[in-house]
Enzyme design. Structure first.
Site, PDB file in Angstrom:
ATOM      1  CG  ASP A  62      52.116  35.398 -73.397  1.00 16.20           C
ATOM      2  OD1 ASP A  62      53.025  34.551 -73.314  1.00 16.20           O
ATOM      3  OD2 ASP A  62      51.047  35.290 -72.785  1.00 16.20           O
ATOM      4  CB  SER A 103      50.794  32.921 -69.556  1.00 21.22           C
ATOM      5  OG  SER A 103      51.712  32.984 -70.612  1.00 21.22           O
ATOM      6  CG  ASP A 154      45.227  32.286 -73.308  1.00 19.11           C
ATOM      7  OD1 ASP A 154      45.587  31.464 -72.441  1.00 19.11           O
ATOM      8  OD2 ASP A 154      45.769  32.358 -74.428  1.00 19.11           O
ATOM      9  CB  THR A 156      48.314  37.171 -69.933  1.00 19.52           C
ATOM     10  OG1 THR A 156      49.407  36.277 -70.168  1.00 19.52           O
ATOM     11  CG2 THR A 156      48.849  38.495 -69.416  1.00 19.52           C
ATOM     12  CD  GLU A 270      48.930  38.638 -73.229  1.00 21.54           C
ATOM     13  OE1 GLU A 270      49.720  37.872 -72.644  1.00 21.54           O
ATOM     14  OE2 GLU A 270      47.738  38.342 -73.446  1.00 21.54           O
ATOM     15  CG  ASP A 275      53.296  31.996 -75.381  1.00 19.61           C
ATOM     16  OD1 ASP A 275      54.402  31.717 -74.891  1.00 19.61           O
ATOM     17  OD2 ASP A 275      52.297  31.257 -75.268  1.00 19.61           O
ATOM     18  CG  HIS A 279      54.444  27.684 -77.225  1.00 21.93           C
ATOM     19  ND1 HIS A 279      55.111  26.971 -76.259  1.00 21.93           N
ATOM     20  CD2 HIS A 279      53.702  28.619 -76.571  1.00 21.93           C
ATOM     21  CE1 HIS A 279      54.795  27.448 -75.057  1.00 21.93           C
ATOM     22  NE2 HIS A 279      53.938  28.442 -75.223  1.00 21.93           N
ATOM     23  CG  ASP A 317      54.014  36.154 -70.154  1.00 24.39           C
ATOM     24  OD1 ASP A 317      54.862  36.268 -71.054  1.00 24.39           O
ATOM     25  OD2 ASP A 317      52.919  35.596 -70.335  1.00 24.39           O
ATOM     26  CG  HIS A 318      56.669  33.095 -70.186  1.00 24.23           C
ATOM     27  ND1 HIS A 318      56.723  32.766 -71.532  1.00 24.23           N
ATOM     28  CD2 HIS A 318      55.358  33.035 -69.850  1.00 24.23           C
ATOM     29  CE1 HIS A 318      55.516  32.519 -71.977  1.00 24.23           C
ATOM     30  NE2 HIS A 318      54.655  32.679 -70.982  1.00 24.23           N
TER      31      HIS A 318
END
Length: 381
Positions: A62, A103, A154, A156, A270, A275, A279, A317-318
């Site tokens: 992620d 996500s 969450d 995903t 995952e 992720d 952030h 996912d990004h």
């Protein structure tokens, strides 16, 4: 007097702009150094010659863009388990209604094959529920599993098990796990199942549905077969290395149980907290999460090589943080990086494939194609 007031306003504006620019520079333009003095050993696996796929393992990092992978490669002195992948593609991550995805939308695209609105979970742009890969796999009598380091409500993991227009509705999303039918579910997020506004204890309800419900890894590790529902934390699992090898071990435990189905299996694994570190713009924590994810990839690849009938797909996912690798030294694991945002970026993300049919993930495509190609390979439609 009016002249001096205007002049004062202009000067104040210039000072404010410079202050804001300096604050922005401190937050995102700053060069950050990190050195990894203890690189880990990587595995080497041979390409699989078989062309038959029985199982698919989808691994999502992620927020793991190409720069996260590149940075981890330098930090680990020029080697990663990801290097073993024989085929590489690029995936576009846009949401249906926004250029920069979250996500929820990106997970929905990969899980269902349809572009979704920002923040939605397993529904189309009109809010209608969509069937996911896990739904289709279960209908074909394949076993299914989900292992994550976040809470299972969450975004995903939820896209593979739930249908909701808003990813924030986590108590509602938790209810969907009662009917999703996935065989092996592992992660965090107990609060959404036991500390609920409706006072229901969904952990007990999952047990009544035939799941082996556990809250401690030592209990999970002793399970040899059957349906498993394990939530080890009230929220997310701790960051690596505090959580130890539990993600690696849970992934391999899931695979060992799911593989007992002669029809095959689909598993989502995952590395969720990559992720979070993006952030936070926290490169030491990010590198720790990348280490754990890549080491897990190594274990999965070794298993897949031995099995010979398993396709492994690794992607993101990004991308998160707008990470830039500015400089470094492979010989001593030194990296110099900077961030451009505390959110997601819109760049394409890499897709790595290993095993039979891995060539189907070459090229450049929308993230919805991840669903389409897995469904075609497993003959789920």
């Amino acid at each position: 007097m009016k002249y001096y007031s205007c002049l004062l306003a202009i000067v104040f504006s210039i000072v404010l702009i410079e202050a804001l620019a300096q604050e922005y520079s401190n937050a995102y333009g700053k060069v950050i150094e990190y050195k990894n003095e203890q690189p880990y050993e990587t595995v080497f696996v041979q390409p699989v010659k078989n062309n038959k796929v029985k199982n698919v393992i989808l691994m999502i990092g992620d927020g793991m863009g190409l720069t996260q992978v590149s940075t981890a490669w330098v930090a680990n002195h020029g080697r990663l388990n990801i290097d073993n992948f024989t085929h590489v593609g690029l995936s576009r991550t846009t949401a249906a209604n926004r250029l920069i995805t979250d996500s929820g939308a990106s997970g929905t695209a990969m899980a269902t094959g349809q572009k979704a609105n920002y923040h939605s979970i397993g529904v189309d742009v009109d809010g209608n529920p969509l069937a996911s890969i896990t739904d289709l796999a279960i209908a074909k009598n394949l076993s299914t599993g989900i292992v994550v380091t976040c809470g299972i409500t969450d975004a995903t993991p939820a896209t593979f098990c739930a249908n909701n227009e808003d990813r924030e509705m986590e108590e509602d999303i938790a209810l969907n796990y009662l009917t999703c039918g996935v065989d092996f579910i592992f992660g965090g997020g107990r609060n959404q199942f036991i500390h609920r506004q409706d006072n229901r204890n969904l952990m007990d309800e999952m047990k009544n549905m035939g799941y082996q419900v556990e809250s401690f890894w030592d209990k999970v590790s002793s399970i040899q077969k059957g349906k498993v529902f394990a939530l080890l934390e009230d929220g997310q699992l701790p960051l690596y290395p505090e959580r130890g090898d539990v993600f690696k071990d849970a992934c391999m435990k899931a695979i060992s149980i799911l593989d007992q189905n002669k029809n095959g299996f689909f598993a989502l694994l995952e590395g969720s907290r990559i992720d979070d570190c993006g952030h936070w713009n926290d490169i030491p924590k990010l590198m720790n999460e990348m280490i754990d994810f890549d080491q897990t990839i190594g274990k999965v690849l070794e298993w897949a090589e031995d099995d010979g009938n398993t396709l492994v797909v690794v992607l993101a996912d990004h991308e998160t943080g707008g990470l830039t690798l500015l400089d470094g030294d492979i010989s001593d694991g030194l990296i110099k990086i900077s961030y451009s945002t505390g959110g997601h970026s819109g760049i394409l993300v890499p897709v790595y494939a290993y095993g039979p049919k891995s060539e189907m993930f070459d090229g450049m495509y929308e993230n919805t194609e991840v669903f389409e190609r897995i469904v075609k390979i497993l003959k789920l439609k």
